[in-house]
Scaffold this active site. Structure first.
Site, mmCIF file in Angstrom:
data_model
loop_
_atom_site.group_PDB
_atom_site.id
_atom_site.type_symbol
_atom_site.label_atom_id
_atom_site.label_comp_id
_atom_site.label_asym_id
_atom_site.label_seq_id
_atom_site.Cartn_x
_atom_site.Cartn_y
_atom_site.Cartn_z
ATOM 1 N N ASP A 87 -59.771 96.041 36.272
ATOM 2 C CA ASP A 87 -59.402 96.354 34.972
ATOM 3 C C ASP A 87 -57.855 95.697 34.459
ATOM 4 O OD1 ASP A 87 -59.168 97.182 32.341
ATOM 5 O OD2 ASP A 87 -58.856 99.409 33.168
ATOM 6 N N GLU A 165 -32.208 83.123 49.337
ATOM 7 C CA GLU A 165 -31.191 84.084 50.326
ATOM 8 C C GLU A 165 -31.321 85.274 49.655
ATOM 9 O OE1 GLU A 165 -27.335 82.074 50.306
ATOM 10 O OE2 GLU A 165 -28.139 80.151 50.826
ATOM 11 N N GLU A 167 -30.875 89.510 49.158
ATOM 12 C CA GLU A 167 -29.902 90.269 49.422
ATOM 13 C C GLU A 167 -30.388 91.579 49.216
ATOM 14 O OE1 GLU A 167 -25.777 87.879 49.147
ATOM 15 O OE2 GLU A 167 -26.260 89.256 47.662
ATOM 16 N N GLU A 222 -23.892 91.959 54.457
ATOM 17 C CA GLU A 222 -23.403 91.370 53.582
ATOM 18 C C GLU A 222 -21.989 91.976 53.252
ATOM 19 O OE1 GLU A 222 -22.842 89.055 51.526
ATOM 20 O OE2 GLU A 222 -24.440 87.514 52.042
ATOM 21 N N GLU A 229 -28.586 90.931 54.274
ATOM 22 C CA GLU A 229 -29.222 89.593 53.962
ATOM 23 C C GLU A 229 -29.861 89.304 54.910
ATOM 24 O OE1 GLU A 229 -26.999 86.594 51.864
ATOM 25 O OE2 GLU A 229 -27.957 85.053 53.160
ATOM 26 N N HIS A 278 -29.604 83.677 45.961
ATOM 27 C CA HIS A 278 -29.470 82.165 45.957
ATOM 28 C C HIS A 278 -30.474 81.540 46.241
ATOM 29 C CE1 HIS A 278 -24.822 83.652 47.064
ATOM 30 N NE2 HIS A 278 -25.227 83.888 45.524
ATOM 31 N N ARG A 349 -17.636 77.692 45.713
ATOM 32 C CA ARG A 349 -18.577 78.680 45.305
ATOM 33 C C ARG A 349 -18.639 79.472 44.037
ATOM 34 N NH1 ARG A 349 -21.648 80.174 50.323
ATOM 35 N NH2 ARG A 349 -20.889 79.003 52.004
ATOM 36 N N GLU A 366 -28.138 74.684 45.575
ATOM 37 C CA GLU A 366 -28.070 76.047 45.471
ATOM 38 C C GLU A 366 -27.960 76.624 44.276
ATOM 39 O OE1 GLU A 366 -26.375 78.979 48.870
ATOM 40 O OE2 GLU A 366 -24.907 78.552 47.064
ATOM 41 N N ARG A 368 -27.100 79.785 42.110
ATOM 42 C CA ARG A 368 -26.492 81.142 42.431
ATOM 43 C C ARG A 368 -26.693 82.109 41.564
ATOM 44 N NH1 ARG A 368 -23.113 80.744 46.704
ATOM 45 N NH2 ARG A 368 -21.686 82.190 45.834
#
Length: 477
Positions: A87, A165, A167, A222, A229, A278, A349, A366, A368
């Site tokens: 359904d 990645e 977390e 982490e 992670e 990430h 970063r 990457e 982030r």
């Protein structure tokens, strides 16, 4: 001499054969053989051989919540013949009650046995696509949205590989078994037990995931207390989205067995880092990494630069999908390593997009800002659509930013043309509403229902009285 050489060659061949056999056995045991395509007959054989009693037919709603219909092994033939109906009106964001009948078509290649269940009560799963009664794919199925976007990439000659990645936090539960926000440890980045009390739970998560076919590349504590992670190897985007959903289920299940609660909420505790996802991405063309060019100063191809530019052009509209909760935007603030500003860099970063140092086959970008609360099918579809738009239109990104953006004043950021991500869910939804690319990517059904639901979520949040307001105002006024 000839006989001696022949004997030596024969011995070498025998040794090599044994090594190959052993490696194949190890690969099979670790689940790498999962890459082989399963047929319906393979699934039936495994159900018989492993004495599986129940099979969960899993699918995902538009908000990334895992759903399932459970059948007994006696009903397996019916399921593999695409005859299992459910359904759809009961699933949020799917269809109205007048259009409720929908069919599940299991993907045999996603068959896996849950290793955390007892040998006497074995349960397996298959991930399903959702179809209409007339045999057409249901446009509100998030897996279909991603498949459709992957087809666009394939038509251009590309395959998207992605590696998340993920977390998460591990919290204690109270005497009634309800989750709290009390962390189970006070450890920090890469700490070990006995400070990291979640080490045993994380180890069991890795072992269980490997039994289900994951190749675990790393796991660690982490930055924040109680935060962890686990990284698993990249795969094509559809398999990665399936893996993310399986990963979250396994982590929550194993945490529960250890008396803990695993949460993928982006920012469960104020004042410490939140949880991100990430997402590493690369395009391949005929098996070759399309992002790599050894002649470029950064060893990036023109395709990579255009893909980056496409992501940056559409990131504001995408954010409602990659960061889907009111709570998501409490992670996207300065001071906790989460990205806030729309820029890219190969050296630091702080920007939205980072280029990891690996080159050659490992060349990738990457992104982030995504968090693990997102629907991975919709998020990956949005990322890919944005990147392909950059490639089609030969877009070029602004210069990379090598300085720490967090330490720049507003005037410097403005001079460099560095914009910001949406500041809250409402702002992100407004950006999504104005994006024709995201409308085409999601399809009218998902686009309209997603926005409608998120606007209601925002309105409900606005009208609630929060603990912070009580603490600040109750006695002052």
């Amino acid at each position: 001499m000839d006989n001696g050489v022949q004997l030596m060659q024969g011995a070498c061949i025998l040794v090599l054969g044994v090594i190959v056999f052993v490696l194949e056995c190890l690969n099979y045991k670790r689940g790498v053989m999962k890459m082989a395509k399963y047929t319906p007959e393979d699934v039936k054989r495994r159900v018989r051989e492993e004495d599986v009693k129940f099979i969960r037919l899993q699918f995902t709603d538009i908000f990334g919540t895992l759903k399932n219909v459970s059948i007994t092994s006696d009903q397996l033939d019916k399921a593999l013949n695409n005859q299992c109906m459910f359904d759809g009106s009961s699933i949020e964001g799917f269809v109205r009650i007048e259009e409720s009948d929908m069919y599940l078509r299991p993907d045999p290649n996603t068959f896996a046995v849950f290793p955390w269940r007892s040998q006497s009560d074995r349960v397996a799963r298959m991930i399903c696509d959702v179809y209409n009664p007339d045999g057409t794919p249901f446009e509100g199925d998030p897996r279909y949205v991603l498949k459709k976007t992957l087809k666009e990439a394939a038509d251009m000659g590309y395959t998207l590989n992605a590696g998340p990645e993920c977390e998460f936090f591990l919290f204690q539960v109270d005497t009634n078994g309800e989750p709290t926000t009390v962390t189970h440890d006070n450890a920090g980045y890469f700490d070990l037990g006995p400070v990291d009390l979640g080490e045993n739970a994380r180890r069991d998560m890795c072992l269980m995931l490997e039994e289900m076919g994951f190749e675990i590349e790393a796991s660690h504590h982490e930055v924040a207390r109680g935060q962890h992670e686990i990284d698993f190897k990249y795969a094509d985007a559809l398999e990665t989205a399936d893996n993310i959903m399986t990963f979250k289920l396994a982590v929550k299940t194993i945490a529960h067995q250890h008396g803990l609660h695993a949460s993928f909420m982006p920012k469960p505790i104020a004042g410490i880092a939140g949880s991100g996802m990430h997402t590493n991405q690369s395009l391949s063309c005929n098996g070759v990494n399309a992002f790599y060019d050894p002649q470029d100063k950064l060893a990036l191809s023109g395709i990579a630069y255009s893909y980056i530019a496409g992501i940056m052009k559409h990131i504001k509209a995408m954010t409602a999908l990659t960061n889907p909760l009111v709570n998501s935007y409490k992670r996207l603030v300065s001071g906790y390593e989460a990205p806030v500003y729309i820029a890219w860099s190969a050296k630091n970063r702080s920007p939205l997009i980072r280029i990891p140092a690996t080159r050659g086959v490992g060349t990738r970008i990457e992104l982030r800002n995504p968090d693990p609360a997102c629907n991975p099918y919709l998020a990956l579809a949005a990322m890919l659509a944005a990147g392909l738009d950059g490639i089609r239109n030969k877009l070029q990104p602004a210069e990379s930013v090598e300085a720490n953006i967090y330490k720049m004043d507003p005037e410097t950021r403005a001079k460099l043309g560095i914009d910001s991500l949406p500041g809250d869910l409402h702002e992100a939804i407004k950006e999504l509403q104005g994006s024709e690319l995201m409308r085409r990517t999601l399809g009218e059904h998902v686009f309209d229902r997603y926005i409608e639901a998120k606007l209601l979520e925002w309105e409900e949040y606005k009208t609630m009285v929060h603990q912070w307001e009580i603490e600040q105002y109750l006695t002052r006024y």
